[in-house]
Design a protein around this motif. Sequence first.
Motif: not given
Length: 129
Positions: A40-42, A100-105
């Motif tokens: 979703q972030r991507c 990033s590790e949290q899949n947000l950045t």
Amino acid sequence: MRHLLPAVLLVVMSAVPSFALDSAIKRQLNALAPEERLEQRCDIEAMERIAAEQKGMRPDKVIAYTFGEPQVTENSIKAAGAVFRSSGEWYKLKYKCRTSEQNLTIQSFDYRVGEKVPQSQWGQYYLYN
């Protein structure tokens, strides 16, 4: 990974400037499983980049798996068979995204817009208007 982005997130996202995640979107993303959050972030990044960089395009939906399963690792996705919808038309899309590790950045993002998907093929690929 095939869950749809909640409608609330889409409404909130449409009001946010390109390349920015506000706290409401972050809360929604954090509620997802890590693999779903990555996709979703991507997808959000793809819509924002296309809107900012492709003249006349106003994407409102990205699907990472229409023409093939994406290659997914813990913090990256390579979606060679993706599509996006803009102004009621579907277009092929390829993208590579690393977070990033949290899949947000987003740490890196590359994409290529492909040809328009003929409306005669929409039903075959579960695309809709």
